[in-house]
Design a protein around this motif. Structure first.
Motif, PDB file in Angstrom:
ATOM      1  N   HIS A  40       0.487  -1.573  -0.248  1.00  0.00           N
ATOM      2  CA  HIS A  40       0.064   0.084   0.015  1.00  0.00           C
ATOM      3  C   HIS A  40       0.907   1.169  -0.053  1.00  0.00           C
ATOM      4  O   HIS A  40       2.080   1.645   0.204  1.00  0.00           O
ATOM      5  CB  HIS A  40      -0.929   0.072   1.803  1.00  0.00           C
ATOM      6  CG  HIS A  40      -1.840  -0.950   0.906  1.00  0.00           C
ATOM      7  ND1 HIS A  40      -1.499  -2.198   2.312  1.00  0.00           N
ATOM      8  CD2 HIS A  40      -3.114  -0.594   0.629  1.00  0.00           C
ATOM      9  CE1 HIS A  40      -2.955  -2.983   2.330  1.00  0.00           C
ATOM     10  NE2 HIS A  40      -4.013  -2.544   1.331  1.00  0.00           N
ATOM     11  N   GLN A  41       0.660   2.541  -0.349  1.00  0.00           N
ATOM     12  CA  GLN A  41       1.473   3.734  -0.306  1.00  0.00           C
ATOM     13  C   GLN A  41       1.492   4.170   0.533  1.00  0.00           C
ATOM     14  O   GLN A  41       3.328   4.120   1.206  1.00  0.00           O
ATOM     15  CB  GLN A  41       0.792   4.772  -1.222  1.00  0.00           C
ATOM     16  CG  GLN A  41       1.171   6.008  -1.730  1.00  0.00           C
ATOM     17  CD  GLN A  41       2.386   6.176  -2.479  1.00  0.00           C
ATOM     18  OE1 GLN A  41       2.865   5.315  -3.842  1.00  0.00           O
ATOM     19  NE2 GLN A  41       3.161   6.112  -1.623  1.00  0.00           N
ATOM     20  N   ILE A  42       0.147   3.968   1.438  1.00  0.00           N
ATOM     21  CA  ILE A  42       0.653   4.417   3.411  1.00  0.00           C
ATOM     22  C   ILE A  42       1.683   3.300   3.936  1.00  0.00           C
ATOM     23  O   ILE A  42       2.784   3.793   4.584  1.00  0.00           O
ATOM     24  CB  ILE A  42      -0.567   4.259   3.541  1.00  0.00           C
ATOM     25  CG1 ILE A  42      -0.960   5.719   5.070  1.00  0.00           C
ATOM     26  CG2 ILE A  42      -1.020   2.779   3.727  1.00  0.00           C
ATOM     27  CD1 ILE A  42      -2.000   5.362   5.765  1.00  0.00           C
ATOM     28  N   CYS A  43       1.747   2.504   3.401  1.00  0.00           N
ATOM     29  CA  CYS A  43       2.711   1.193   4.096  1.00  0.00           C
ATOM     30  C   CYS A  43       4.422   1.858   3.526  1.00  0.00           C
ATOM     31  O   CYS A  43       5.250   2.120   4.419  1.00  0.00           O
ATOM     32  CB  CYS A  43       2.960   0.100   3.971  1.00  0.00           C
ATOM     33  SG  CYS A  43       1.038  -0.185   4.029  1.00  0.00           S
ATOM     34  N   HIS A  44       4.521   2.161   2.425  1.00  0.00           N
ATOM     35  CA  HIS A  44       5.631   2.359   1.856  1.00  0.00           C
ATOM     36  C   HIS A  44       6.221   3.901   2.052  1.00  0.00           C
ATOM     37  O   HIS A  44       7.278   3.988   2.446  1.00  0.00           O
ATOM     38  CB  HIS A  44       5.461   2.889   0.323  1.00  0.00           C
ATOM     39  CG  HIS A  44       6.128   2.304  -0.662  1.00  0.00           C
ATOM     40  ND1 HIS A  44       7.103   2.763  -1.794  1.00  0.00           N
ATOM     41  CD2 HIS A  44       8.224   2.487  -0.094  1.00  0.00           C
ATOM     42  CE1 HIS A  44       8.121   2.448  -2.395  1.00  0.00           C
ATOM     43  NE2 HIS A  44       8.573   2.546  -1.458  1.00  0.00           N
ATOM     44  N   ASN A  45       4.987   4.562   2.239  1.00  0.00           N
ATOM     45  CA  ASN A  45       5.408   5.873   2.950  1.00  0.00           C
ATOM     46  C   ASN A  45       6.058   5.819   4.351  1.00  0.00           C
ATOM     47  O   ASN A  45       6.866   6.987   4.884  1.00  0.00           O
ATOM     48  CB  ASN A  45       3.825   6.799   2.987  1.00  0.00           C
ATOM     49  CG  ASN A  45       3.116   7.632   1.714  1.00  0.00           C
ATOM     50  OD1 ASN A  45       4.268   7.429   0.451  1.00  0.00           O
ATOM     51  ND2 ASN A  45       2.832   8.042   1.264  1.00  0.00           N
ATOM     52  N   GLU A  46       5.117   5.269   5.344  1.00  0.00           N
ATOM     53  CA  GLU A  46       5.659   5.219   6.496  1.00  0.00           C
ATOM     54  C   GLU A  46       7.145   4.608   6.865  1.00  0.00           C
ATOM     55  O   GLU A  46       7.951   4.660   7.702  1.00  0.00           O
ATOM     56  CB  GLU A  46       4.808   4.264   6.995  1.00  0.00           C
ATOM     57  CG  GLU A  46       4.945   4.178   8.662  1.00  0.00           C
ATOM     58  CD  GLU A  46       4.472   5.466   8.907  1.00  0.00           C
ATOM     59  OE1 GLU A  46       5.011   5.455  10.395  1.00  0.00           O
ATOM     60  OE2 GLU A  46       4.021   7.018   8.679  1.00  0.00           O
TER      61      GLU A  46
END
Length: 98
Positions: A40-46
């Protein structure tokens, strides 16, 4: 066909969800052409808000190591309660690429 599963948070990644590929060893640290995982993009960002490129290359180049990091473990517990297509801005600035 079933949606792919994010290996970080173990939630499905539906087609409409923001998503991206994560190089387990950063490209800048020799990972170009190396293994990648769909997140997920949010997981990658984190991941990138938490760790530098050097830390990723040296100590956090597996999903197991990422899941064991205290800040990422706390994030995973939080995001696991969200719908599969949930996205929000990652607080704080992106870490330096050192």
């Amino acid at each position: 066909m079933d949606d792919p599963i994010c290996p970080l948070c173990n939630r499905p990644i539906p087609p409409q969800a923001k998503q991206s590929l994560h190089h387990l060893v950063p490209k800048l640290k020799g990972g170009k052409g190396g293994p990648v995982v769909l997140l997920h993009q949010i997981c990658h960002n984190e991941i990138h808000a938490t760790l530098t490129e050097a830390e990723l290359a040296r100590d956090f180049h597996t999903i197991e190591a990422l899941k064991a990091h205290p800040r990422l473990a706390k994030f995973i517990a939080w995001v696991a309660k969200r719908p599969p297509d949930f996205h929000s801005k990652t607080p704080g600035k992106r870490r330096n690429r050192r």
